[in-house]
Design a protein around this motif. Structure first.
Motif, PDB file in Angstrom:
ATOM      1  N   ALA A 199     -10.830   9.677 -12.158  1.00 18.95           N
ATOM      2  CA  ALA A 199     -12.094   8.988 -12.500  1.00 18.95           C
ATOM      3  C   ALA A 199     -11.857   8.203 -14.027  1.00 18.95           C
ATOM      4  CB  ALA A 199     -13.270   9.927 -12.667  1.00 18.95           C
ATOM      5  N   ASP A 200     -11.393   8.829 -14.609  1.00 18.88           N
ATOM      6  CA  ASP A 200     -11.313   8.101 -16.191  1.00 18.88           C
ATOM      7  C   ASP A 200      -9.636   7.523 -16.480  1.00 18.88           C
ATOM      8  OD1 ASP A 200      -9.660  10.585 -16.133  1.00 18.88           O
ATOM      9  OD2 ASP A 200     -10.000  11.261 -18.251  1.00 18.88           O
ATOM     10  N   MET A 201      -9.064   7.426 -15.312  1.00 18.44           N
ATOM     11  CA  MET A 201      -7.687   6.912 -15.469  1.00 18.44           C
ATOM     12  C   MET A 201      -7.644   5.549 -15.436  1.00 18.44           C
ATOM     13  SD  MET A 201      -4.567   9.292 -13.936  1.00 18.44           S
ATOM     14  CE  MET A 201      -3.123   8.356 -14.043  1.00 18.44           C
ATOM     15  N   ASP A 202      -6.831   4.657 -16.117  1.00 22.09           N
ATOM     16  CA  ASP A 202      -6.683   3.462 -15.856  1.00 22.09           C
ATOM     17  C   ASP A 202      -5.393   3.134 -14.733  1.00 22.09           C
ATOM     18  OD1 ASP A 202      -6.093   0.602 -15.943  1.00 22.09           O
ATOM     19  OD2 ASP A 202      -5.403   0.567 -17.932  1.00 22.09           O
ATOM     20  N   LEU A 203      -5.715   2.706 -13.684  1.00 18.29           N
ATOM     21  CA  LEU A 203      -4.628   2.507 -12.493  1.00 18.29           C
ATOM     22  C   LEU A 203      -4.016   0.910 -12.622  1.00 18.29           C
ATOM     23  CD1 LEU A 203      -6.242   4.549  -9.875  1.00 18.29           C
ATOM     24  CD2 LEU A 203      -4.702   5.437 -11.423  1.00 18.29           C
ATOM     25  N   GLY A 204      -4.225   0.426 -13.733  1.00 18.99           N
ATOM     26  CA  GLY A 204      -3.802  -0.994 -13.748  1.00 18.99           C
ATOM     27  C   GLY A 204      -4.185  -1.889 -12.548  1.00 18.99           C
ATOM     28  N   GLY A 205      -3.164  -2.480 -11.732  1.00 18.75           N
ATOM     29  CA  GLY A 205      -3.584  -3.368 -10.868  1.00 18.75           C
ATOM     30  C   GLY A 205      -3.959  -2.553  -9.497  1.00 18.75           C
ATOM     31  N   ALA A 206      -3.863  -1.327  -9.591  1.00 14.13           N
ATOM     32  CA  ALA A 206      -3.649  -0.528  -8.049  1.00 14.13           C
ATOM     33  C   ALA A 206      -5.249  -0.094  -7.920  1.00 14.13           C
ATOM     34  CB  ALA A 206      -2.725   0.535  -8.248  1.00 14.13           C
ATOM     35  N   PHE A 254       1.070  -1.199   0.006  1.00 16.71           N
ATOM     36  CA  PHE A 254       0.013   0.154   0.010  1.00 16.71           C
ATOM     37  C   PHE A 254       0.983   1.278  -0.059  1.00 16.71           C
ATOM     38  CE2 PHE A 254      -3.202   2.115   3.193  1.00 16.71           C
ATOM     39  CZ  PHE A 254      -3.467   3.306   2.499  1.00 16.71           C
ATOM     40  N   LEU A 255       0.852   1.922  -1.197  1.00 17.18           N
ATOM     41  CA  LEU A 255       1.682   3.299  -1.213  1.00 17.18           C
ATOM     42  C   LEU A 255       0.855   4.420  -0.605  1.00 17.18           C
ATOM     43  CD1 LEU A 255       4.337   4.827  -1.829  1.00 17.18           C
ATOM     44  CD2 LEU A 255       3.704   4.650  -4.231  1.00 17.18           C
ATOM     45  N   ASP A 256       0.928   4.801   0.662  1.00 19.25           N
ATOM     46  CA  ASP A 256       0.058   5.748   1.130  1.00 19.25           C
ATOM     47  C   ASP A 256       0.641   7.156   1.082  1.00 19.25           C
ATOM     48  OD1 ASP A 256      -1.763   6.955   2.650  1.00 19.25           O
ATOM     49  OD2 ASP A 256      -1.004   6.462   4.637  1.00 19.25           O
ATOM     50  N   ALA A 271     -16.388   8.968  -7.644  1.00 18.62           N
ATOM     51  CA  ALA A 271     -15.091   9.068  -8.667  1.00 18.62           C
ATOM     52  C   ALA A 271     -14.578   7.444  -8.882  1.00 18.62           C
ATOM     53  CB  ALA A 271     -13.905   9.670  -7.958  1.00 18.62           C
ATOM     54  N   GLY A 272     -15.384   6.539  -8.165  1.00 14.92           N
ATOM     55  CA  GLY A 272     -15.055   5.343  -8.710  1.00 14.92           C
ATOM     56  C   GLY A 272     -14.016   4.544  -7.737  1.00 14.92           C
ATOM     57  N   CYS A 273     -13.543   5.273  -6.747  1.00 18.78           N
ATOM     58  CA  CYS A 273     -12.648   4.547  -5.777  1.00 18.78           C
ATOM     59  C   CYS A 273     -13.113   3.039  -5.218  1.00 18.78           C
ATOM     60  CB  CYS A 273     -12.361   5.417  -4.418  1.00 18.78           C
ATOM     61  SG  CYS A 273     -11.552   6.798  -4.675  1.00 18.78           S
ATOM     62  N   ALA A 274     -11.983   2.433  -5.113  1.00 13.56           N
ATOM     63  CA  ALA A 274     -12.253   1.159  -4.535  1.00 13.56           C
ATOM     64  C   ALA A 274     -12.866   1.305  -2.968  1.00 13.56           C
ATOM     65  CB  ALA A 274     -11.040   0.203  -4.738  1.00 13.56           C
ATOM     66  N   GLY A 275     -12.446   2.361  -2.458  1.00 16.33           N
ATOM     67  CA  GLY A 275     -12.801   2.505  -0.885  1.00 16.33           C
ATOM     68  C   GLY A 275     -12.415   3.560  -0.390  1.00 16.33           C
ATOM     69  N   VAL A 276     -12.508   4.092   1.002  1.00 13.21           N
ATOM     70  CA  VAL A 276     -11.989   5.039   1.554  1.00 13.21           C
ATOM     71  C   VAL A 276     -11.104   5.048   2.925  1.00 13.21           C
ATOM     72  CG1 VAL A 276     -13.820   6.226   0.837  1.00 13.21           C
ATOM     73  CG2 VAL A 276     -13.981   5.384   3.154  1.00 13.21           C
ATOM     74  N   VAL A 277     -10.327   5.648   3.209  1.00 13.60           N
ATOM     75  CA  VAL A 277      -9.736   5.559   4.760  1.00 13.60           C
ATOM     76  C   VAL A 277     -10.428   6.700   5.539  1.00 13.60           C
ATOM     77  CG1 VAL A 277      -7.624   5.893   5.836  1.00 13.60           C
ATOM     78  CG2 VAL A 277      -7.587   5.287   3.509  1.00 13.60           C
ATOM     79  N   CYS A 278     -10.888   6.030   6.711  1.00 14.34           N
ATOM     80  CA  CYS A 278     -11.663   6.845   7.715  1.00 14.34           C
ATOM     81  C   CYS A 278     -11.230   6.144   8.994  1.00 14.34           C
ATOM     82  CB  CYS A 278     -12.938   6.603   7.522  1.00 14.34           C
ATOM     83  SG  CYS A 278     -13.972   4.998   7.497  1.00 14.34           S
ATOM     84  N   SER A 279     -11.721   6.650  10.266  1.00 16.86           N
ATOM     85  CA  SER A 279     -11.595   6.229  11.621  1.00 16.86           C
ATOM     86  C   SER A 279     -12.412   4.894  11.777  1.00 16.86           C
ATOM     87  CB  SER A 279     -11.420   7.073  12.746  1.00 16.86           C
ATOM     88  OG  SER A 279     -12.770   7.517  13.061  1.00 16.86           O
ATOM     89  N   ASP A 290      -0.166  -2.149  -4.811  1.00 18.27           N
ATOM     90  CA  ASP A 290      -1.596  -2.783  -4.952  1.00 18.27           C
ATOM     91  C   ASP A 290      -2.686  -1.627  -4.455  1.00 18.27           C
ATOM     92  OD1 ASP A 290      -0.872  -5.764  -5.160  1.00 18.27           O
ATOM     93  OD2 ASP A 290       0.399  -5.131  -3.538  1.00 18.27           O
ATOM     94  N   LEU A 291      -2.344  -0.792  -3.488  1.00 22.86           N
ATOM     95  CA  LEU A 291      -3.135   0.174  -3.068  1.00 22.86           C
ATOM     96  C   LEU A 291      -2.532   1.585  -3.120  1.00 22.86           C
ATOM     97  CD1 LEU A 291      -4.439  -1.587   0.408  1.00 22.86           C
ATOM     98  CD2 LEU A 291      -5.996  -0.854  -2.006  1.00 22.86           C
ATOM     99  N   ILE A 292      -3.410   2.554  -3.550  1.00 26.92           N
ATOM    100  CA  ILE A 292      -2.610   3.898  -3.556  1.00 26.92           C
ATOM    101  C   ILE A 292      -3.707   4.994  -2.801  1.00 26.92           C
ATOM    102  CG2 ILE A 292      -0.905   3.742  -5.365  1.00 26.92           C
ATOM    103  CD1 ILE A 292      -2.850   5.414  -7.050  1.00 26.92           C
TER     104      ILE A 292
END
Ligand code: C5P
Length: 237
Positions: A98-105, A60-62, A147-155, A85-87
């Motif tokens: 939103a319109d970008m191909d982020l490959g496997g990430a 995960f590259l944060d 925006a089509g994110c796989a998810g979010v970071v929250c508490s 794997d994650l950014i």
């Protein structure tokens, strides 16, 4: 996904040798290793392949990207090229990808840092209705969703509300994890691993409670047990 796959360990150290040693030590207990600003800036992009060679199954590259669109897109392209794997980007900026191909990430939107509480949000100029961290987290989580994110970071404190908003498949990644009565350091919105997972987190992020423990392997194992206990408390969907 096993409970172990849901434990993300933050490699918040300032050199690649120490990071490699931590990966070798903790790879049997940890699902994902997180490279954040401290390590990436100190050790450079090569640290990603070193962490992988040391045994990290997922990385995960944060970098919590936040900049003008051209810079964001170029940085994301380079990050994806490193084979992570994650950014992360700040959730309010996720639409840029939103319109970008982020490959496997997979892209995660950072909602509100877990080091911020109502007082800090007020001092930053947010209006009273958005100084409740959960209100701001939900506002930003909906931007990430759009925006089509796989998810979010929250508490963990917002995990249940965010899970309700994003649905069962989304990644809900929770830092600010502390065992009951442990030191909170600079974190404000903390939660135990059990409670974060029971509330709907898909993953927890843990740094200092493992890294500074007298026995980091035992501390990581205790986190995995906490994850399993929290999952067991979830009511069936
Ligand atoms: O040491 P500790 O467990 O507090 O580390 C938490 C990690 O999670 C750090 O690497 C920090 O950068 C990251 N993080 C966070 N809050 C966020 C997003 C990421 O604490 N909202």
């Amino acid at each position: 996904m096993t409970p172990r796959d849901r434990l993300i360990f933050a490699l918040d150290v300032d050199n690649a040798d120490e990071a490699e040693n931590l990966v070798r030590l903790l790879a049997p207990e940890v699902g994902v290793f997180k490279v954040g600003l401290e390590l990436f800036v100190s050790a450079g992009p090569e640290v990603i392949s070193r962490v992988r060679r040391a045994g990290a199954k997922a990385i995960f590259l944060d970098l919590k990207l936040h900049d003008i669109p051209a810079t964001m897109r170029a940085a994301a392209r380079s990050a994806v090229g490193l084979g992570v794997d994650l950014i992360t980007c700040h959730a309010d900026q996720a639409g840029i990808f939103a319109d970008m191909d982020l490959g496997g990430a997979s892209l995660l939107g950072v909602t509100v840092l877990t080091s911020l509480g109502a007082e800090e949000l007020g001092a930053m100029g947010y209006p009273p209705e958005l100084c409740d961290p959960q209100a701001l987290v939900l506002r930003r989580a909906s931007l990430a969703l759009a925006a089509g994110c796989a998810g979010v970071v929250c508490s963990g404190r917002e995990a249940a509300a965010v899970r309700g908003l994003l649905g069962p498949e989304a990644l809900v990644v929770c830092p600010g994890i502390r065992p009951a009565s442990a030191e909170t350091h600079d974190q404000k919105r903390v939660m135990t691993p059990e409670r974060a997972m029971a509330a709907g987190a898909s993953h927890i992020v843990v740094g200092r409670p493992i890294r500074t423990a007298a026995d980091p392997v035992a501390a990581a194992q205790a986190m995995v047990q906490g994850i399993a206990a929290g999952l067991a408390q979830r009511s069936p969907a």
